[in-house]
Design a protein around this motif. Sequence first.
Motif, PDB file in Angstrom:
ATOM      1  N   UNK A   1       0.811  -1.209   0.000  1.00  0.00           N
ATOM      2  CA  UNK A   1       0.000   0.000   0.000  1.00  0.00           C
ATOM      3  C   UNK A   1       0.845   1.260   0.000  1.00  0.00           C
TER       4      UNK A   1
ATOM      5  N   UNK B   1       3.605   1.849  -1.615  1.00  0.00           N
ATOM      6  CA  UNK B   1       4.250   2.167  -2.893  1.00  0.00           C
ATOM      7  C   UNK B   1       3.406   3.153  -3.680  1.00  0.00           C
ATOM      8  N   UNK B   2       4.021   4.216  -4.207  1.00  0.00           N
ATOM      9  CA  UNK B   2       3.281   5.113  -5.094  1.00  0.00           C
ATOM     10  C   UNK B   2       3.036   4.439  -6.448  1.00  0.00           C
ATOM     11  N   UNK B   3       2.128   5.008  -7.229  1.00  0.00           N
ATOM     12  CA  UNK B   3       1.796   4.449  -8.542  1.00  0.00           C
ATOM     13  C   UNK B   3       3.021   4.494  -9.444  1.00  0.00           C
ATOM     14  N   UNK B   4       3.588   3.340  -9.703  1.00  0.00           N
ATOM     15  CA  UNK B   4       4.807   3.336 -10.507  1.00  0.00           C
ATOM     16  C   UNK B   4       5.140   1.935 -10.974  1.00  0.00           C
ATOM     17  N   UNK B   5       5.084   1.697 -12.299  1.00  0.00           N
ATOM     18  CA  UNK B   5       5.652   0.496 -12.903  1.00  0.00           C
ATOM     19  C   UNK B   5       6.947   0.940 -13.557  1.00  0.00           C
TER      20      UNK B   5
ATOM     21  N   UNK C   1      -3.160  -3.649 -10.347  1.00  0.00           N
ATOM     22  CA  UNK C   1      -2.065  -3.701  -9.383  1.00  0.00           C
ATOM     23  C   UNK C   1      -1.794  -5.144  -8.959  1.00  0.00           C
TER      24      UNK C   1
ATOM     25  N   UNK D   1      -5.574  -2.530  -1.925  1.00  0.00           N
ATOM     26  CA  UNK D   1      -4.518  -1.560  -1.632  1.00  0.00           C
ATOM     27  C   UNK D   1      -4.930  -0.155  -2.051  1.00  0.00           C
ATOM     28  N   UNK D   2      -6.228   0.039  -2.280  1.00  0.00           N
ATOM     29  CA  UNK D   2      -6.814   1.355  -2.564  1.00  0.00           C
ATOM     30  C   UNK D   2      -6.249   2.018  -3.807  1.00  0.00           C
TER      31      UNK D   2
ATOM     32  N   UNK E   1      -5.038   5.931 -13.544  1.00  0.00           N
ATOM     33  CA  UNK E   1      -4.775   5.797 -12.108  1.00  0.00           C
ATOM     34  C   UNK E   1      -4.743   7.195 -11.494  1.00  0.00           C
TER      35      UNK E   1
ATOM     36  N   UNK F   1      -4.939   7.434  -7.832  1.00  0.00           N
ATOM     37  CA  UNK F   1      -4.394   7.271  -6.479  1.00  0.00           C
ATOM     38  C   UNK F   1      -4.001   5.815  -6.297  1.00  0.00           C
ATOM     39  N   UNK F   2      -3.075   5.570  -5.375  1.00  0.00           N
ATOM     40  CA  UNK F   2      -2.743   4.204  -5.007  1.00  0.00           C
ATOM     41  C   UNK F   2      -1.639   3.613  -5.859  1.00  0.00           C
ATOM     42  N   UNK F   3      -1.296   2.360  -5.545  1.00  0.00           N
ATOM     43  CA  UNK F   3      -0.072   1.786  -6.106  1.00  0.00           C
ATOM     44  C   UNK F   3      -0.172   1.269  -7.539  1.00  0.00           C
ATOM     45  N   UNK F   4      -1.366   1.142  -8.127  1.00  0.00           N
ATOM     46  CA  UNK F   4      -1.454   0.567  -9.470  1.00  0.00           C
ATOM     47  C   UNK F   4      -0.585   1.365 -10.432  1.00  0.00           C
ATOM     48  N   UNK F   5       0.105   0.652 -11.324  1.00  0.00           N
ATOM     49  CA  UNK F   5       1.017   1.327 -12.250  1.00  0.00           C
ATOM     50  C   UNK F   5       0.483   1.391 -13.662  1.00  0.00           C
ATOM     51  N   UNK F   6      -0.691   0.858 -13.898  1.00  0.00           N
ATOM     52  CA  UNK F   6      -1.214   0.762 -15.255  1.00  0.00           C
ATOM     53  C   UNK F   6      -2.697   1.113 -15.210  1.00  0.00           C
TER      54      UNK F   6
END
Lengths: 456, 332
Positions: free
Chosen positions: A307, A309-313, B247, B274-275, B286, B288-293
């Motif tokens: 949770x 981690x910021x949005x980043x691939x 995510x 993970x919101x 995206x 907010x939150x950790x998703x990267x795509x």
Amino acid sequence: VIRKLVRFLDQRTATAPFVRKTLRYLFPDHWSFLLGEVALYCFIVLVATGTYLALFYTDSTTDVVYHGPYVPLQGQHMTEAYRSVLDISFTVKAGLLIRQTHHWAADLFVASIVLHLLRIFFTGAYRKPREVTYWLGLTILVVTLLEGYLGYSLVDDLLSGMGLAIGNGVALSIPFVGANIGSFIWDGPFPGSHAFFARMYIAHVFLFPALIAVLLTAHLALVALRHHTQFKRSARETERKIVGVPTFPGQAPRSLGLMLAIAGLLVLLGGLVQINPVWLWGPFHVYSSTNGAQPDWYLGWLIGALRLMPSWDWTIGDYTLVPNPFWGGVAFPGVVFGFLYLWPWLERRLSGDQAFHNLLERPRDAPRRTAIGIGMLTWVLLVFLAGASDRVFVFFGISYGWQIWFYRVASFTLPFVAAFVAYRVCLELRSGERVEHARERALDEARAETRAGEAA
Amino acid sequence: VTRRPRVLAALVGLVAFWRPPGPMRPDEQERIVPRGSRQPRAELLALVLLAFGVVCAVAFVAVYALDRLPRQTQLLGLSLGLALLSIAAALIVIGKRLVVTEELEHGYPVQEHPDEQETIVRTIAESDSRLTRRRLVAVGLGTAGGALGVALLAPLASLGPGLDMDPFYRTPWRRGRRLVDEQGRPFRASDIERDAFYTAFPEGADPELLASPLVVVRLRQSELDLPRANAGYAAAGIVAFSKICTHAGCAISLYRAPLFPPAEPKPALVCPCHYSTFDPATGGAVIYGPAGRKLPMLPLGIDARGYLRATGNFDEPVGPSWWGVRLKGPTA
């Protein structure tokens, strides 16, 4: 009778010298030495209760309709696996007791291993000649985390399905081979084929427990061969001489008592304190999830890391290198366990200490180690707490977004603060002790002088 | 008159109880375990605890045997737990107070055994005098072991399609496929209301496939701000996305609407794991939150009878990302 039995056994097995030595094997007495024993006894309870559960569990994902006694789920589609867990909970006599005892035992098992590890770390018990014992113990912890995860995944309620989905996402995120690994384990994309549950089942009830048993045996054998470490409580304990209570009479009845006490506590919890009410979540479907889902406590640090981690691939143009879950789900635990595995070697490099150690150090006696350990612990603990930030929002109304930002900043700063504070506290405690010693010596001298004066 | 039976009894007693003189009894030797003082109260306590343990254990069996008892799980746990705990307490009393014990000391094992080490090394070293090409034999053994290992592990390749990534890109969606609900009833465009949240599946396909489920929401035309790549994906303000978070693969089951300004600026789709938060108005970006795509979006259309249909496949692969995921689009 005892004489006859001993003679019979010795004549058949020639083990009298070994048994005699074992009876007089010495256990140094300190409460913190019990933590490892607690873990051992949890494992025994887990094997016993788990075997009972396996007599009723079905590892099948075949779709069935529930017609059991639990009214809210009647008529719902679910897998045979989930139905068998509902049946264990509602129709098998004592089934719910055993299931909940098993779950409590798993939680206490991991907790006692972690506390045992902290004791070993902060007293320097892992130092030469006990590094291998330490690495075996660490490996038990790794296997145990996976074992616990598999255990609550087998239930196949909504919570286990969500956990498996996340596990699959983390597996897929491993650089280069992630999708191949995921495809291997799940037999295709998530949620995988029917074979996947059979694989989890054999791993949970045989492969991993057998591995833990083997590692545990080796761990205990090494402890016994090199004997226990001990604190220096008096002039009697030295690097060459161990002071303790013999196995018998002494340690054995107490330890047996501890085993039954642990089992009793777990059964009481299993009977009186509800844990993982699987019927409330309902069956899992790939298109279902729920808010407020939390894993068992020992995976809380991983959900926290995911949770934070910021949005980043990590991508180059359209080429995806490292997807996001890798950092929280693989890299973070990798760094923590990497540190723990390397630490005995690192410390030897840092301190140049190649000596044998049978005496333990108190945390204050090794301020640098204590500081580094406290720093790492603070880091993991902060990330662990971050995993509960959604619950903190629900209960206390503190903004989720602000909490995440707090933990992002704190997890990179507070560990250093904590390490510094720990270091200072160690130095203070030690210098305080030195003053205390000097004062006592001066007092003794003064008393001796007074006595000499009176005599004169 | 009475003499004979007495002699007989003495003889019987002699035969029954006579033992050849053995080694001295432990009392007469030097003791291994020192003699302790009597502890009648601790002894009594241990006995009472054991008795209570027996009572609880019997109670457990009784509770187990009784059918249809209210709170049976609690009573079972209570009786068995107390049985274990009181026997544990008895053992601890015995260990601490009744069994004579003392702190002893003896030496730690020696650090090492140099002579024995030397013997082992020499035994191994001196056993190869028949060999002339030692290194080659060692390499041969190593290679054989490795080859055998690979051979034995090879069947593990049956576990799953390890190299074929096509299944990860495949989806059941294609042009013309209708959107249906959990019961298989097709959705009409008019069924979709604003500020509500619908889960839809491809008609006639397995709903448990990762690429099957959709989230469908209706936005105001004025809110829609689709990027050029997604132009024409919305049908009368209705937009559809894969329900699986990019995510970690959980289902996106939260829809942040209706809104309570000023805290929430716009409708958003949220994954509860993970919101990760996605913006339906801008094609699933995206926010907010950790998703990267971004969330994969499905182009929608409305047929002549008012049913919602897909007009193509997703614009992105469905589910959590992997190495190289963006290289290909989804396939039917």
